[in-house]
Design a protein around this motif. Structure first.
Motif, PDB file in Angstrom:
ATOM      1  N   LEU A 299      34.193  44.161  43.387  1.00 16.82           N
ATOM      2  CA  LEU A 299      35.518  43.647  43.701  1.00 16.82           C
ATOM      3  C   LEU A 299      36.433  43.603  42.483  1.00 16.82           C
ATOM      4  CD1 LEU A 299      34.366  40.622  45.893  1.00 16.82           C
ATOM      5  CD2 LEU A 299      35.218  42.819  46.723  1.00 16.82           C
ATOM      6  N   SER A 300      35.864  43.808  41.298  1.00 13.52           N
ATOM      7  CA  SER A 300      36.629  43.657  40.071  1.00 13.52           C
ATOM      8  C   SER A 300      36.332  44.792  39.095  1.00 13.52           C
ATOM      9  CB  SER A 300      36.307  42.311  39.401  1.00 13.52           C
ATOM     10  OG  SER A 300      36.837  42.240  38.098  1.00 13.52           O
ATOM     11  N   ASN A 301      37.334  45.614  38.827  1.00 13.22           N
ATOM     12  CA  ASN A 301      37.177  46.661  37.815  1.00 13.22           C
ATOM     13  C   ASN A 301      37.026  46.057  36.430  1.00 13.22           C
ATOM     14  OD1 ASN A 301      37.292  48.882  39.555  1.00 13.22           O
ATOM     15  ND2 ASN A 301      39.536  48.904  39.522  1.00 13.22           N
ATOM     16  N   ARG A 302      37.610  44.882  36.240  1.00 15.19           N
ATOM     17  CA  ARG A 302      37.475  44.202  34.947  1.00 15.19           C
ATOM     18  C   ARG A 302      36.016  43.879  34.659  1.00 15.19           C
ATOM     19  NH1 ARG A 302      39.557  38.180  33.559  1.00 15.19           N
ATOM     20  NH2 ARG A 302      38.916  38.134  31.371  1.00 15.19           N
ATOM     21  N   ILE A 303      35.317  43.355  35.659  1.00 11.76           N
ATOM     22  CA  ILE A 303      33.900  43.049  35.481  1.00 11.76           C
ATOM     23  C   ILE A 303      33.092  44.323  35.296  1.00 11.76           C
ATOM     24  CG2 ILE A 303      31.839  42.174  36.685  1.00 11.76           C
ATOM     25  CD1 ILE A 303      33.548  39.917  37.764  1.00 11.76           C
ATOM     26  N   LYS A 304      33.407  45.339  36.049  1.00 12.56           N
ATOM     27  CA  LYS A 304      32.714  46.616  35.907  1.00 12.56           C
ATOM     28  C   LYS A 304      32.866  47.154  34.483  1.00 12.56           C
ATOM     29  CE  LYS A 304      33.179  49.465  39.299  1.00 12.56           C
ATOM     30  NZ  LYS A 304      33.747  50.491  40.222  1.00 12.56           N
ATOM     31  N   ASP A 305      34.086  47.069  33.941  1.00  9.19           N
ATOM     32  CA  ASP A 305      34.330  47.550  32.579  1.00  9.19           C
ATOM     33  C   ASP A 305      33.597  46.700  31.545  1.00  9.19           C
ATOM     34  OD1 ASP A 305      35.957  49.536  33.594  1.00  9.19           O
ATOM     35  OD2 ASP A 305      37.834  48.470  33.179  1.00  9.19           O
ATOM     36  N   MET A 306      33.613  45.382  31.733  1.00  8.59           N
ATOM     37  CA  MET A 306      32.906  44.508  30.792  1.00  8.59           C
ATOM     38  C   MET A 306      31.412  44.801  30.793  1.00  8.59           C
ATOM     39  SD  MET A 306      34.732  40.732  30.862  1.00  8.59           S
ATOM     40  CE  MET A 306      34.821  40.510  32.644  1.00  8.59           C
ATOM     41  N   ASN A 307      30.843  45.053  31.970  1.00  6.38           N
ATOM     42  CA  ASN A 307      29.422  45.372  32.056  1.00  6.38           C
ATOM     43  C   ASN A 307      29.102  46.680  31.339  1.00  6.38           C
ATOM     44  OD1 ASN A 307      28.606  43.110  33.479  1.00  6.38           O
ATOM     45  ND2 ASN A 307      28.880  44.051  35.482  1.00  6.38           N
ATOM     46  N   GLN A 308      29.952  47.670  31.514  1.00  7.06           N
ATOM     47  CA  GLN A 308      29.721  48.955  30.865  1.00  7.06           C
ATOM     48  C   GLN A 308      29.811  48.825  29.351  1.00  7.06           C
ATOM     49  OE1 GLN A 308      28.663  51.742  32.281  1.00  7.06           O
ATOM     50  NE2 GLN A 308      28.576  52.741  30.280  1.00  7.06           N
ATOM     51  N   GLN A 309      30.801  48.091  28.879  1.00  7.18           N
ATOM     52  CA  GLN A 309      30.957  47.890  27.440  1.00  7.18           C
ATOM     53  C   GLN A 309      29.771  47.128  26.856  1.00  7.18           C
ATOM     54  OE1 GLN A 309      34.782  45.956  27.013  1.00  7.18           O
ATOM     55  NE2 GLN A 309      35.861  47.672  27.973  1.00  7.18           N
ATOM     56  N   ALA A 310      29.307  46.117  27.585  1.00 10.05           N
ATOM     57  CA  ALA A 310      28.159  45.338  27.117  1.00 10.05           C
ATOM     58  C   ALA A 310      26.898  46.195  27.083  1.00 10.05           C
ATOM     59  CB  ALA A 310      27.953  44.124  28.015  1.00 10.05           C
ATOM     60  N   TYR A 311      26.732  47.029  28.094  1.00  9.25           N
ATOM     61  CA  TYR A 311      25.572  47.922  28.136  1.00  9.25           C
ATOM     62  C   TYR A 311      25.576  48.858  26.929  1.00  9.25           C
ATOM     63  CZ  TYR A 311      22.495  51.684  29.717  1.00  9.25           C
ATOM     64  OH  TYR A 311      21.512  52.643  29.792  1.00  9.25           O
ATOM     65  N   GLU A 312      26.724  49.455  26.667  1.00  6.46           N
ATOM     66  CA  GLU A 312      26.818  50.402  25.554  1.00  6.46           C
ATOM     67  C   GLU A 312      26.583  49.712  24.218  1.00  6.46           C
ATOM     68  OE1 GLU A 312      30.659  52.129  26.090  1.00  6.46           O
ATOM     69  OE2 GLU A 312      30.063  53.289  27.864  1.00  6.46           O
ATOM     70  N   LYS A 313      27.141  48.497  24.056  1.00  9.47           N
ATOM     71  CA  LYS A 313      26.942  47.759  22.813  1.00  9.47           C
ATOM     72  C   LYS A 313      25.485  47.371  22.618  1.00  9.47           C
ATOM     73  CE  LYS A 313      27.759  45.322  19.147  1.00  9.47           C
ATOM     74  NZ  LYS A 313      27.981  45.972  17.844  1.00  9.47           N
ATOM     75  N   ALA A 314      24.828  46.909  23.675  1.00 11.68           N
ATOM     76  CA  ALA A 314      23.423  46.509  23.566  1.00 11.68           C
ATOM     77  C   ALA A 314      22.535  47.708  23.237  1.00 11.68           C
ATOM     78  CB  ALA A 314      22.968  45.846  24.861  1.00 11.68           C
ATOM     79  N   LYS A 315      22.829  48.846  23.844  1.00 15.66           N
ATOM     80  CA  LYS A 315      22.036  50.047  23.590  1.00 15.66           C
ATOM     81  C   LYS A 315      22.234  50.548  22.155  1.00 15.66           C
ATOM     82  CE  LYS A 315      19.777  50.916  27.390  1.00 15.66           C
ATOM     83  NZ  LYS A 315      18.287  50.925  27.390  1.00 15.66           N
ATOM     84  N   LYS A 316      23.470  50.424  21.676  1.00 16.57           N
ATOM     85  CA  LYS A 316      23.785  50.887  20.314  1.00 16.57           C
ATOM     86  C   LYS A 316      23.235  49.932  19.265  1.00 16.57           C
ATOM     87  CE  LYS A 316      28.060  50.606  19.012  1.00 16.57           C
ATOM     88  NZ  LYS A 316      29.512  50.885  18.889  1.00 16.57           N
ATOM     89  N   GLY A 317      23.296  48.639  19.573  1.00 21.13           N
ATOM     90  CA  GLY A 317      22.840  47.658  18.617  1.00 21.13           C
ATOM     91  C   GLY A 317      23.937  47.252  17.636  1.00 21.13           C
ATOM     92  N   SER A 318      23.573  46.447  16.664  1.00 22.36           N
ATOM     93  CA  SER A 318      24.519  45.941  15.677  1.00 22.36           C
ATOM     94  C   SER A 318      24.184  46.503  14.301  1.00 22.36           C
ATOM     95  CB  SER A 318      24.470  44.409  15.648  1.00 22.36           C
ATOM     96  OG  SER A 318      25.465  43.894  14.796  1.00 22.36           O
ATOM     97  N   TYR A 319      25.202  47.008  13.629  1.00 24.18           N
ATOM     98  CA  TYR A 319      25.060  47.574  12.286  1.00 24.18           C
ATOM     99  C   TYR A 319      25.733  46.634  11.317  1.00 24.18           C
ATOM    100  CZ  TYR A 319      23.827  51.955  14.659  1.00 24.18           C
ATOM    101  OH  TYR A 319      23.234  52.926  15.441  1.00 24.18           O
ATOM    102  N   VAL A 320      24.974  46.081  10.372  1.00 23.47           N
ATOM    103  CA  VAL A 320      25.482  45.027   9.509  1.00 23.47           C
ATOM    104  C   VAL A 320      25.458  45.468   8.046  1.00 23.47           C
ATOM    105  CG1 VAL A 320      25.146  42.660   8.714  1.00 23.47           C
ATOM    106  CG2 VAL A 320      24.732  43.251  11.108  1.00 23.47           C
ATOM    107  N   GLN A 321      26.617  45.349   7.421  1.00 20.00           N
ATOM    108  CA  GLN A 321      26.710  45.593   5.984  1.00 20.00           C
ATOM    109  C   GLN A 321      26.779  44.250   5.266  1.00 20.00           C
ATOM    110  OE1 GLN A 321      30.337  47.368   4.589  1.00 20.00           O
ATOM    111  NE2 GLN A 321      29.420  48.099   2.685  1.00 20.00           N
ATOM    112  N   ILE A 322      25.983  44.091   4.244  1.00 18.73           N
ATOM    113  CA  ILE A 322      25.977  42.864   3.452  1.00 18.73           C
ATOM    114  C   ILE A 322      26.889  43.074   2.258  1.00 18.73           C
ATOM    115  CG2 ILE A 322      24.539  41.204   2.188  1.00 18.73           C
ATOM    116  CD1 ILE A 322      22.129  42.351   3.789  1.00 18.73           C
ATOM    117  N   LEU A 323      27.978  42.289   2.198  1.00 15.20           N
ATOM    118  CA  LEU A 323      28.952  42.448   1.134  1.00 15.20           C
ATOM    119  C   LEU A 323      28.579  41.627  -0.091  1.00 15.20           C
ATOM    120  CD1 LEU A 323      32.234  42.308   3.247  1.00 15.20           C
ATOM    121  CD2 LEU A 323      30.998  44.334   2.459  1.00 15.20           C
ATOM    122  N   GLY A 324      27.807  40.575   0.130  1.00 11.01           N
ATOM    123  CA  GLY A 324      27.391  39.752  -0.990  1.00 11.01           C
ATOM    124  C   GLY A 324      27.650  38.280  -0.764  1.00 11.01           C
TER     125      GLY A 324
END
Length: 324
Positions: A299-324
């Motif tokens: 019923l909501s394209n907004r929810i569909k888009d949020m789910n897709q974005q979350a899926y892609e982010k979770a699959k990609k993971g988090s890349y962290v640079q330590i600045l100090g």
């Protein structure tokens, strides 16, 4: 016993629930932080498994769940080890279900079965099979008391939402056949956005990833060197930290001290020091629409888009640079 919960208000609790809350296994959860290493890098990230367990129990009560289901809710996280899901990273357990795998062993070796028996309950009928407690647990991507409480509790505690927001959401929760749903699409959209602020914005926050990664390495080294054993994970967080601080292994003590020092980190996919993926967590609650339960993403394209974005982010993971 009177419980003053910041989300659900004041409740009188007695009998078996009071006895269980006062038990050592439940009291231990006051020393187990919900976010694992998060409190070590940001003292404000201090929600505990005890806070969450009490919350789940009260949410079930508020929704009309039976006393038995309230008991199951109170005890559902009883087997979490020190630093919660950090043990899964230490043991390279991608399913992040170590606490579930050891649940039976932890329960039977505790005082919980005896307490339940004293009040006329069989522990196996209440806490060894949560499939019948459908307010407490539902398979993703539906809502359940566990998912709802940790999302609301973290986001309220860390000042992302107000009590008015919490109450507006709770007022739109409905129960059908013992399961939790919503009755408005806009409320579903609000919660889906909030849930991803939790499991993507908070769980995968660069500082959180940094803390989890560094503590994981420290604990792995401590296990290899015999400074701690797996049994020590059944202590509280600070008890394990104290063991690590007290060792004569300079590498360990320096690493623990460094972990609790201020650090600057950013997300950077090209120049990174840490890459970590976490368990895929998606949400798509069903809502009651025209007498039928329908997945909100239909019923909501907004929810569909949020789910897709979350899926892609979770699959990609988090890349962290330590600045100090």
């Amino acid at each position: 016993m009177v419980i003053n919960d910041p989300l659900y208000g004041t409740y009188q609790v007695d009998g078996v629930l009071a006895a269980l809350i006062n038990s050592r296994p439940v009291q231990r959860l006051k020393g187990i932080h919900q976010g694992g290493a998060s409190y070590l890098v940001n003292r404000a990230w201090n929600v505990t498994r005890f806070d969450h367990s009490i919350g789940v129990m009260l949410l079930i009560k508020r929704l009309g769940g039976s006393l038995e289901e309230q008991i199951a809710g109170l005890l559902h996280d009883i087997s979490h080890t020190a630093f919660s899901h950090i043990i899964d990273f230490v043991m390279d357990n991608e399913k992040e279900d170590y606490h579930e795998r050891i649940f039976h062993e932890v329960v039977i070796n505790s005082e919980l079965p005896l307490i339940l028996k004293m009040y006329g309950y069989n522990y196996e009928e209440i806490i060894m099979d949560d499939s019948k407690w459908t307010l407490l647990e539902q398979s993703a991507p539906e809502l359940c008391a566990d998912r709802v409480d940790y999302t609301l509790r973290d986001m309220y505690t860390y000042r992302n939402i107000s009590l008015a927001d919490v109450e507006a959401f709770l007022q739109n929760l409905i129960v059908i056949d013992g399961k939790m749903y919503l009755n408005k699409l806009e409320i579903a959209e609000w919660f889906v956005e909030l849930y991803y602020k939790e499991v993507i914005g908070f769980f995968m926050d660069p500082l959180n990833i940094y803390g989890s990664d560094r503590l994981t390495v420290i604990l792995q080294q401590a296990l290899e060197k015999g400074i701690i054993s797996l049994s020590d994970f059944f202590l509280e967080d600070e008890e394990v930290i104290e063991i690590l601080r007290s060792t004569h292994e300079q590498e360990i003590t320096q690493s623990i001290a460094q972990l609790q020092q201020p650090v600057s980190v950013i997300e950077d996919e090209k120049n990174y020091h840490i890459h970590r993926k976490t368990k895929l967590r998606l949400i798509d609650p069903s809502i009651l629409s025209k007498g039928q339960l329908i997945r909100s993403s239909k019923l909501s394209n907004r929810i569909k888009d949020m789910n897709q974005q979350a899926y892609e982010k979770a699959k990609k993971g988090s890349y962290v640079q330590i600045l100090g």
